[in-house]
Structure formats: C-alpha cells, structure tokens
Design a protein around this motif. Structure first.
Motif, PDB file in Angstrom:
ATOM      1  N   LYS A  69      -4.770 -19.492  20.437  1.00  0.00           N
ATOM      2  CA  LYS A  69      -4.063 -19.775  21.693  1.00  0.00           C
ATOM      3  C   LYS A  69      -5.023 -19.877  22.878  1.00  0.00           C
ATOM      4  O   LYS A  69      -4.827 -20.705  23.768  1.00  0.00           O
ATOM      5  CB  LYS A  69      -3.031 -18.679  21.935  1.00  0.00           C
ATOM      6  CG  LYS A  69      -2.126 -18.932  23.120  1.00  0.00           C
ATOM      7  CD  LYS A  69      -0.970 -17.945  23.160  1.00  0.00           C
ATOM      8  CE  LYS A  69      -0.198 -18.077  24.456  1.00  0.00           C
ATOM      9  NZ  LYS A  69       0.795 -17.018  24.624  1.00  0.00           N
ATOM     10  N   TYR A  70      -6.038 -19.038  22.900  1.00  0.00           N
ATOM     11  CA  TYR A  70      -6.936 -19.016  24.062  1.00  0.00           C
ATOM     12  C   TYR A  70      -8.303 -19.596  23.724  1.00  0.00           C
ATOM     13  O   TYR A  70      -9.305 -19.240  24.336  1.00  0.00           O
ATOM     14  CB  TYR A  70      -7.054 -17.580  24.593  1.00  0.00           C
ATOM     15  CG  TYR A  70      -5.730 -17.002  25.011  1.00  0.00           C
ATOM     16  CD1 TYR A  70      -5.169 -17.325  26.256  1.00  0.00           C
ATOM     17  CD2 TYR A  70      -4.998 -16.178  24.157  1.00  0.00           C
ATOM     18  CE1 TYR A  70      -3.930 -16.827  26.626  1.00  0.00           C
ATOM     19  CE2 TYR A  70      -3.770 -15.680  24.520  1.00  0.00           C
ATOM     20  CZ  TYR A  70      -3.242 -15.996  25.754  1.00  0.00           C
ATOM     21  OH  TYR A  70      -2.016 -15.506  26.123  1.00  0.00           O
ATOM     22  N   ASN A 367      -5.606 -13.164  30.114  1.00  0.00           N
ATOM     23  CA  ASN A 367      -5.550 -14.546  30.603  1.00  0.00           C
ATOM     24  C   ASN A 367      -5.046 -14.590  32.039  1.00  0.00           C
ATOM     25  O   ASN A 367      -5.614 -15.268  32.890  1.00  0.00           O
ATOM     26  CB  ASN A 367      -4.642 -15.378  29.685  1.00  0.00           C
ATOM     27  CG  ASN A 367      -4.417 -16.782  30.229  1.00  0.00           C
ATOM     28  OD1 ASN A 367      -5.367 -17.509  30.512  1.00  0.00           O
ATOM     29  ND2 ASN A 367      -3.156 -17.154  30.408  1.00  0.00           N
ATOM     30  N   GLU A 368      -3.999 -13.831  32.302  1.00  0.00           N
ATOM     31  CA  GLU A 368      -3.428 -13.867  33.651  1.00  0.00           C
ATOM     32  C   GLU A 368      -4.417 -13.335  34.679  1.00  0.00           C
ATOM     33  O   GLU A 368      -4.572 -13.895  35.770  1.00  0.00           O
ATOM     34  CB  GLU A 368      -2.133 -13.058  33.680  1.00  0.00           C
ATOM     35  CG  GLU A 368      -1.304 -13.386  34.916  1.00  0.00           C
ATOM     36  CD  GLU A 368      -0.194 -12.383  35.159  1.00  0.00           C
ATOM     37  OE1 GLU A 368       0.390 -11.887  34.174  1.00  0.00           O
ATOM     38  OE2 GLU A 368       0.059 -12.092  36.348  1.00  0.00           O
ATOM     39  N   VAL A 371      -7.170 -15.930  35.289  1.00  0.00           N
ATOM     40  CA  VAL A 371      -6.727 -17.053  36.129  1.00  0.00           C
ATOM     41  C   VAL A 371      -6.581 -16.605  37.585  1.00  0.00           C
ATOM     42  O   VAL A 371      -6.997 -17.291  38.507  1.00  0.00           O
ATOM     43  CB  VAL A 371      -5.393 -17.635  35.586  1.00  0.00           C
ATOM     44  CG1 VAL A 371      -4.812 -18.644  36.560  1.00  0.00           C
ATOM     45  CG2 VAL A 371      -5.614 -18.257  34.218  1.00  0.00           C
TER      46      VAL A 371
HETATM   47  C1  LIG Z   1      -3.013 -18.442  31.067  1.00  0.00           C
HETATM   48  O1  LIG Z   1      -2.395 -18.084  32.298  1.00  0.00           O
HETATM   49  C2  LIG Z   1      -2.032 -19.161  33.108  1.00  0.00           C
HETATM   50  C3  LIG Z   1      -1.552 -18.614  34.427  1.00  0.00           C
HETATM   51  O2  LIG Z   1      -0.598 -17.604  34.236  1.00  0.00           O
HETATM   52  C4  LIG Z   1      -0.987 -20.007  32.411  1.00  0.00           C
HETATM   53  O3  LIG Z   1      -0.644 -21.106  33.209  1.00  0.00           O
HETATM   54  C5  LIG Z   1      -1.542 -20.475  31.083  1.00  0.00           C
HETATM   55  O4  LIG Z   1      -0.545 -21.152  30.368  1.00  0.00           O
HETATM   56  C6  LIG Z   1      -2.021 -19.282  30.249  1.00  0.00           C
HETATM   57  N1  LIG Z   1      -2.683 -19.746  29.077  1.00  0.00           N
HETATM   58  C7  LIG Z   1      -2.145 -19.632  27.886  1.00  0.00           C
HETATM   59  C8  LIG Z   1      -2.922 -20.168  26.729  1.00  0.00           C
HETATM   60  O5  LIG Z   1      -1.069 -19.084  27.718  1.00  0.00           O
END
Ligand SMILES: *[C@@H]1O[C@H](CO)[C@@H](O)[C@H](O)[C@H]1NC(C)=O
Ligand SMILES: *[C@@H]1O[C@H](CO)[C@@H](O)[C@H](O)[C@H]1NC(C)=O
Ligand SMILES: *[C@@H]1O[C@H](CO)[C@@H](O)[C@H](O)[C@H]1NC(C)=O
Ligand SMILES: *[C@@H]1O[C@H](CO)[C@@H](O)[C@H](O)[C@H]1NC(C)=O
Ligand SMILES: *[C@@H]1O[C@H](CO)[C@@H](O)[C@H](O)[C@H]1NC(C)=O
Ligand SMILES: *[C@@H]1O[C@H](CO)[C@@H](O)[C@H](O)[C@H]1NC(C)=O
Ligand SMILES: *[C@@H]1O[C@H](CO)[C@@H](O)[C@H](O)[C@H]1NC(C)=O
Length: 533
Positions: A69-70, A367-368, A371
């Motif tokens: 996913k990441y 991830n959050e 970002v």
């Molecule tokens: C990571 O976080 C951002 C902001 O919240 C989001 O838009 C993005 O979809 C996330 N990435 C994944 C792979 O979920």
C-alpha cells in the motif's frame, strides 16, 4: 565500416557519465523511501493466545499489505525478538526489557523510523516495555494486553493499545448498569478456582468503577479453589447483603452457581446474577449455555432466566471471508513459520484481528503524519501516539475508534435470557465513545416480576427491617410501653442502691492513704495481641 578510435572513447565517457547519473538518481530516489523498523517482542512457545505463533501470522499478513500500500513512501521491516528458552508469558514479562535492549541500542541512521508493536501477554510485560518505550520516545502498540497504566499519560506517553480488551468500556458499562437500575448494594463474586487472568483484571476494574459512585456498597468475595467449591456459602452471604451478584468466572461455574441458587430459592426474580464474556472461546472461558447434557439441564434452563451477561458487541466476531486475512492463510503461515498447527475453529479471531490492526493502523498514522508534518515527525513517539488519540480508523474490519487514553473503544451490551428461544438477547447497549446507554427492547424479567428488581427487598435483606414491623404496630407499642416502664423502675432501683453503696464506700476510703490503679496490678504480659488464632 570502421569506427574512429576517439569516437569510441567519447562514447565510453558519455556512457559512463550517463550511468553515473542514473545511479545517483536511483540512490537519491532510494534515499527518499523512509525505512521503518518494527520490533515485536514475544515468545514462540504456544502456551497462550498472546504468543508469536498465534499473532505472528496476522502481523506478517498486515506487513505485506502495508508494504504494497505504501510502496515508494515507506519500506517496512518487522523483526521478531524472542528467546527459545523462554517458555511462558510470565518468563517473558521478566525478560522483555533484556530482549528488546540490543535492538533498541543498535547504532543506526537517525532517520530510520522505529516502533515497537507487540502482542504483550502479561501486565508485567506491558509495564516494563512501556517504561522503556517512554524513556526512549518510542511508539509502542499492544494488541493483546491492555494495562490500565495506559490511562496515566505521564507514565505512558507513547503507549497505544488496539487490544480488544477495553478497560475503559468495562469501567463505564458496569457503572452505567448499576446507576441506571439504582442498585446501591452489589456483591462481587470472583471465581479463583480456574482463573484466566481476564476475570481478575475485569473485576479489579469494576471495583474501581463502582467505588466512584456515591453511597454505593460493594462486597467482594472470592470463590476459593476448594473441592467442592463453596457456592452455597457464597450465596448465603450474598443473600444477607445484596440482591445483585456480579460474577467473574468461567461459564460452567456460573451455571453451577445458578443451579445452587435454585436450591436456595434464590432465582425467584428478586435476585439478579450478572456474568461477563469477552469473546467466545470455550477452551478458556467455558461455554455459557444451560445445555451441558447432564441431569441439571432442566434446572439450569430455568435458572438462566435470572442471569444477565455483559458482552462487547463483537464478542463473536469471525474473520471476514475472502481477503488476505483468511483462516487458511493464517494456518499455513503458522505452520511454515513456527511449525505450529493453529486450529482456527478453536481460535478467538478477535485476537488475530487485533494483531493485524496493530500493524495496519500504525501505517495509517505514519502516512498521515508524514503528509501533514513531514518525515521529522516520524521519529517522535509521543507525537505518533498522540495521533491515535480520539481518532477513528477505517480498517479491514470496519471502523475502529481509539479513546482519549489511546486505547481502543469497544461498544458493550447487556443481554438477558430469552425463555422462548433460550438464547441471550441484548436489551441495553452502550456507545463507549459517547458513554450513552440505549434501551434496545423491553425486557421481560423472570417469573413475571417487574424489571429491574429492587436493590433491597421491602423487608430488608434479612426480611425483618423496621418497615415491615409496622403491621403489628399496636401490639408492639403496647409491649414496648411495658418494657419502658419496667426499665425505668429498674433504673430507679439501681440509682438508689448505688447512692447508698457509694456513700458507705466514701466513708471507708476516707481512712485510707493510698489507692493503686488496678492496671498496675496486672502482669506486663497483657499487651499480647488478640489476633489470629
Ligand atoms: C496517505 O495520507 C494521505 C493524506 O491523509 C492520503 O491522501 C493518502 O491516500 C494516504 N496514502 C495511502 C496509501 O493511503
Ligand atoms: C527495503 O529495505 C531493505 C533493507 O532493510 C532492502 O533490502 C530493500 O531493498 C528495501 N526495499 C526497497 C523497495 O527499497
Ligand atoms: C447518600 O446518602 C446520604 C445519607 O443516606 C444522603 O443524605 C445523600 O443524599 C446520598 N447521596 C446520594 C448522591 O445519593
Ligand atoms: C422455596 O419456596 C417454596 C415456595 O415459594 C417453599 O415451598 C420452599 O420451602 C422454599 N424452600 C426453601 C429452601 O426456602
Ligand atoms: C458464534 O458464532 C458461531 C459461528 O458464527 C456460531 O456457530 C455460534 O453459535 C456463535 N456463538 C454464540 C454464543 O453466539
Ligand atoms: C515440527 O513439529 C513436529 C511436532 O509437532 C516435530 O516432530 C518436528 O520435528 C518439528 N519440525 C521442526 C523442523 O522443528
Ligand atoms: C430470540 O427471541 C427474541 C424475541 O423474543 C429475538 O429478539 C431474538 O433475536 C431471538 N434470538 C434468536 C437467536 O433467534
């Protein structure tokens, strides 16, 4: 056709240069990928639901998922830290800090993000690892154990728990039930005879919770490991102080207790018995059912009408069919990674789900934070733990909420026995996040009695309170007057005797020069305590 020598040379130089640039480019790109190292402390001897052969496979499946996913943002790795000589949860609790230390102190690039994601199978383990994690500002997530040290944010600034055992929910729900039905005297019966730790922990939480209610009386008794278990004794004591019994013990012991209650006439609707179940797992918690195929089935069925059960709403959750987290995949990984045959038909899937969630939710927070606050925020454990607080996550099993202390919230319900289909049906629900209870349906109580039963019967627990004697008022007051007159006469007689005696004595003592206090005449031995005999 011939190629001039210097053309070859120029080409060679250009090619090397181009290659160099490509190399630099990829290494720069690689440098952008944030390396995340997860440590998971555990033990591999399958003695408990918190050991690695159980929780390792779901963690690994989740790791594969977040890796995909990441991809391009994070590069995760998960290292299991264990020692084959450690054979039990208790030993692990004693050694967890020593196990983690080499990983923690290994020199590494300061940009590498680290976190501790462990099932944790005892309070001792959670406690000691939490201390270490807090000192090193390291995010720590537990998926099985949840120790109430988590409520103290000074001691646990980096601790988060996604365990299905939600301490706060038990605290709030028991309190809500007791106050809703105005039961000011409750009796806690804790079964020590076959005790999964769960009951000890919940009963401790409940005592704490009820002690916050003004004017609440709480009596706590333990059923000792005696053979046979002293149910009758416990029930008689209960009868003399309360009408609401909160039971903490295995399901078959709850059933035995109720069968004894029938023989004491204590299932007539005046008495309430409340037990609890965290998830369906007969091997550990027993089978909460009146049907055991023995001679007591009929009596038990009748007695179950006096029994209520407190359960989380998802107490019988199963693994979602399809998807990566399926039973076959988990079994296969348990066998190939741990040489362990994991019989999923006997598994509480809630623990497996929690192990998966611990990894899934960690990646979401990472991830959050990346970002929103950039990569430097990722090495701050306090900050990361703070990002779990009061948040709801979308996960593979739906929405999962974390409360203000960093522990998972689980909604609860109170169920009563439905005589028509002889199953437990919920009638009171609590949304743990809002703390609000909601009546789901009218509840019909046993033997046609009104619900809820009174905290104390009209005539008191022993049946002879003053209120109940008012019916024999005249008779009683008549004899009372007689008693009073006689007492007065006796008093006058006494005063008369005393006066004459005192005067005589005074006359006698006037001729004596000294008097000893009688205490001085007693032997010094007197201070020996009158304790245990
Ligand atoms: C990571 O976080 C951002 C902001 O919240 C989001 O838009 C993005 O979809 C996330 N990435 C994944 C792979 O979920
Ligand atoms: C992730 O890190 C490991 C070393 O921990 C490395 O071997 C692997 O190539 C990395 N993967 C990617 C996609 O960068
Ligand atoms: C507690 O009990 C006392 C004495 O019986 C009474 O005066 C008081 O109102 C009670 N408080 C509550 C909150 O019920
Ligand atoms: C139980 O109650 C029934 C009737 O209500 C009575 O006949 C019986 O004697 C009682 N038994 C005991 C042990 O109190
Ligand atoms: C739990 O779920 C299983 C399968 O869905 C079912 O067979 C069982 O009766 C349920 N147990 C309870 C106590 O609801
Ligand atoms: C796997 O477990 C079985 C028994 O459960 C044992 O006989 C076998 O030697 C084990 N294999 C390995 C590689 O440890
Ligand atoms: C049992 O009956 C009650 C209504 O009397 C109903 O609400 C409940 O869903 C039923 N339970 C089952 C398992 O059928």
């Amino acid at each position: 056709m011939t190629i001039p020598g210097n053309a070859v040379l120029v080409c060679f130089i250009l090619c090397t240069y181009a290659l160099q640039i490509t190399c630099q480019e990829t290494s720069r790109l690689k440098g952008d990928i944030i390396r995340v190292e997860i440590a998971s402390v555990g033990h591999i001897y399958p003695d408990s639901l918190g050991c690695l052969p159980y929780v390792g496979p779901p963690q690994d499946i989740a790791l594969d998922m977040i890796q995909r996913k990441y991809e391009g943002v994070f590069n995760f790795s998960l290292q299991y830290i264990f020692d084959r000589r450690i054979k039990s949860c208790n030993e692990l609790g004693d050694n967890a800090v020593n196990l983690l230390a080499p990983w923690l102190f290994k020199p590494r690039n300061a940009k590498i993000v680290r976190a501790l994601i462990s099932p944790s199978c005892t309070d001792a383990e959670t406690f000691s690892l939490n201390q270490l994690a807090s000192e090193h500002n390291l995010l720590m997530i537990t998926s099985i154990n949840n120790q109430n040290v988590i409520r103290n944010k000074k001691l646990s600034p980096t601790l988060v728990s996604v365990s299905h055992y939600s301490d706060g929910a038990y605290f709030d729900f028991y309190r809500a039930i007791v106050t809703t039905y105005k039961w000011l005297s409750v009796f806690l019966l804790i079964d020590d005879s076959t005790m999964p730790q769960y009951y000890v922990i919940v009963s401790r939480t409940v005592v704490q919770s009820l002690s916050t209610i003004i004017n609440q009386t709480v009596t706590v008794r333990h059923l000792k490991r005696s053979q046979p278990i002293q149910y009758q004794e416990a029930l008689r004591e209960f009868q003399s102080v309360s009408r609401v019994l909160l039971f903490f013990g295995q399901a078959e012991h709850a059933r035995s207790l109720l069968i004894h209650a029938v023989s004491l006439n204590m299932t007539d609707g005046e008495y309430v018995y409340i037990t609890t179940e965290t998830f369906v797992y007969p091997l550990l918690f027993g089978k909460l059912d009146w049907r055991y195929g023995d001679e007591n089935d009929k009596v038990a069925r009748d007695a179950f009408e006096s029994l209520l059960v407190i359960r989380p709403v998802d107490f019988n959750e199963t693994l979602p069919p399809g998807g990566a987290m399926n039973p076959a995949e988990i079994s296969q990984r348990a066998l190939s990674n741990y040489n362990f045959s994991l019989l999923l038909t006997e598994q509480p899937s809630l623990n497996l789900i929690a192990a998966y969630l611990s990894v899934e939710m960690f990646a979401q927070v990472l991830n959050e934070s990346f970002v929103k606050y950039g990569s430097s925020s990722l090495t701050d454990g306090r900050h990361l733990a703070g990002m779990f607080i009061d948040k709801t996550f979308d996960t593979f099993v739906g929405k999962i909420a974390i409360d203000g202390f960093g522990q998972r919230t689980v909604d609860f319900m109170l169920s009563g026995f439905d005589a028509t289909n002889t199953t437990f049906t919920p009638f009171l629900f609590m949304n743990t996040k809002t703390g609000k209870t909601q009546v789901l349906k009218d509840f019909s109580w046993t033997k046609g009695k009104t619900w809820p039963p009174r905290n104390e019967p009209k005539c008191g627990f022993s049946g002879d309170s003053w209120d109940c004697r008012t019916t024999t008022n005249t008779l009683l007051s008549g004899s009372l007057t007689a008693i009073l007159i006689m007492a007065l006469l006796a008093l006058f007689a006494l005063i008369y005797c005393y006066r004459s005696h005192y005067l005589a004595e005074k006359a006698y003592f006037n001729h004596i020069l000294w008097r000893l206090d009688e205490v001085l005449l007693l032997p010094a031995q007197q201070t020996v305590s009158h304790g245990d005999t």
